[in-house]
Design an enzyme around this catalytic site. Structure first.
Site, PDB file in Angstrom:
ATOM      1  N   ASP A 275      68.078 140.648  80.226  1.00  0.00           N
ATOM      2  CA  ASP A 275      67.075 141.617  79.812  1.00  0.00           C
ATOM      3  C   ASP A 275      67.874 142.731  79.123  1.00  0.00           C
ATOM      4  OD1 ASP A 275      64.669 143.209  79.818  1.00  0.00           O
ATOM      5  OD2 ASP A 275      65.548 144.329  81.486  1.00  0.00           O
TER       6      ASP A 275
ATOM      7  N   ASP B  82      66.600 146.458  78.211  1.00  0.00           N
ATOM      8  CA  ASP B  82      66.378 147.813  78.740  1.00  0.00           C
ATOM      9  C   ASP B  82      66.590 147.850  80.250  1.00  0.00           C
ATOM     10  OD1 ASP B  82      65.524 149.070  76.268  1.00  0.00           O
ATOM     11  OD2 ASP B  82      63.682 147.916  76.438  1.00  0.00           O
TER      12      ASP B  82
HETATM   13  C1  BG6 Z   1      60.816 146.599  77.613  1.00  0.00           C
HETATM   14  C2  BG6 Z   1      60.787 147.913  78.358  1.00  0.00           C
HETATM   15  O1  BG6 Z   1      62.114 146.171  77.455  1.00  0.00           O
HETATM   16  O2  BG6 Z   1      60.216 146.737  76.333  1.00  0.00           O
HETATM   17  C3  BG6 Z   1      59.353 148.422  78.420  1.00  0.00           C
HETATM   18  O3  BG6 Z   1      61.295 147.743  79.659  1.00  0.00           O
HETATM   19  C4  BG6 Z   1      58.755 148.510  77.025  1.00  0.00           C
HETATM   20  O4  BG6 Z   1      59.334 149.680  79.047  1.00  0.00           O
HETATM   21  C5  BG6 Z   1      58.852 147.147  76.351  1.00  0.00           C
HETATM   22  O5  BG6 Z   1      57.398 148.922  77.087  1.00  0.00           O
HETATM   23  C6  BG6 Z   1      58.302 147.134  74.933  1.00  0.00           C
HETATM   24  O6  BG6 Z   1      59.117 147.915  74.108  1.00  0.00           O
HETATM   25  P1  BG6 Z   1      58.884 148.198  72.581  1.00  0.00           P
HETATM   26  O7  BG6 Z   1      60.223 148.661  72.096  1.00  0.00           O
HETATM   27  O8  BG6 Z   1      58.448 146.915  71.928  1.00  0.00           O
HETATM   28  O9  BG6 Z   1      57.824 149.232  72.481  1.00  0.00           O
HETATM   29 MG    MG Z   2      64.392 145.931  81.935  1.00  0.00          MG
END
Ligand code: BG6
Ligand code: MG
Length: 210
Positions: free
Chosen positions: A7, A9
């Site tokens: 993963d 984030d």
């Molecule tokens: C995930 C995060 O990796 O990505 C979430 O943990 C986030 O918090 C999701 O909402 C979507 O992200 P993005 O960048 O497409 O808005």
């Molecule tokens: Mg994560």
């Protein structure tokens, strides 16, 4: 194990604070209550599903068009903040562990719900590092559905049973389990009943992936 799917984030780098600032700005503008606790519920959740969680506190309903516009506005603020990220946002621990796992012969991939994955990887200096990137741009169902990890396994040509998923979100462990992957959890993900390995720290992967 032949491959590891990470993963992004909360595992490779930390973008929680940027998501928080951008969602908070949108929520304040619309008079909707939002705090860090609600932000924690957005971990691993797609952008539109995150917006739905935020709108639980709204005192009116929003049309599909309004929701699209709100998500786009939040993303524009978020992307501005991401521009501040640099290779300094990649810790030595994560970098050294990734390098060692590569030396040990594992295929390394990303499995993230974020549509900004490729930008973030580039900002932190990992734009060309992974063997495959499966992200929010190639899926229709967000975690806890296993689609993002199944796509990552397909991109690297491995069976889920031969891949380890590394996650910080419970929804991610749920997705890994549903897809037939083993999982390694960090932080709150260690509390999920189906997590295979509990990591105290990212470098602990070197004790599992030998
Ligand atoms: C995930 C995060 O990796 O990505 C979430 O943990 C986030 O918090 C999701 O909402 C979507 O992200 P993005 O960048 O497409 O808005
Ligand atoms: Mg994560």
């Amino acid at each position: 194990m032949k491959a590891i799917i990470f993963d992004l984030d909360g595992v490779i780098c930390f973008t929680d604070k940027y998501h928080y600032i951008a969602w908070k700005k949108l929520a304040d503008k619309n008079g909707i209550y939002f705090d860090e606790e609600i932000n924690n519920r957005l971990r691993g959740v797609s952008r539109m599903d995150s917006l739905e969680i935020i709108l639980e506190r709204a005192d009116r309903t929003y049309t599909a068009e309004e929701k699209e516009a709100m998500a786009a506005e939040k993303n524009a603020s978020y992307v501005e903040l991401l521009k501040e990220m640099s290779p300094a946002d990649l810790s030595d621990e994560v970098k050294n562990t990734l390098d060692e796992l590569r030396n040990r012969g594992y295929k390394l991939a990303i499995g993230s719900s974020s549509k900004n994955t490729k930008m973030i990887l580039k900002q932190i200096g990992l734009g060309e590092f992974f063997d495959a990137v499966s992200d929010g741009t190639n899926i229709t169902k967000s975690k806890p559905d296993p689609e993002v990890f199944l796509k990552a396994a397909e991109f690297i040509g491995e069976n889920p049973a031969d891949c380890l998923v590394v996650e910080d979100a419970k929804a991610g462990i749920e997705a890994a389990t549903a897809g037939g992957f083993k999982s390694a959890g960090l932080g709150e993900a260690t509390e999920h009943p189906s997590v295979t390995y509990k990591l105290g720290s990212f470098k602990d992967l070197l004790e599992i992936c030998i």
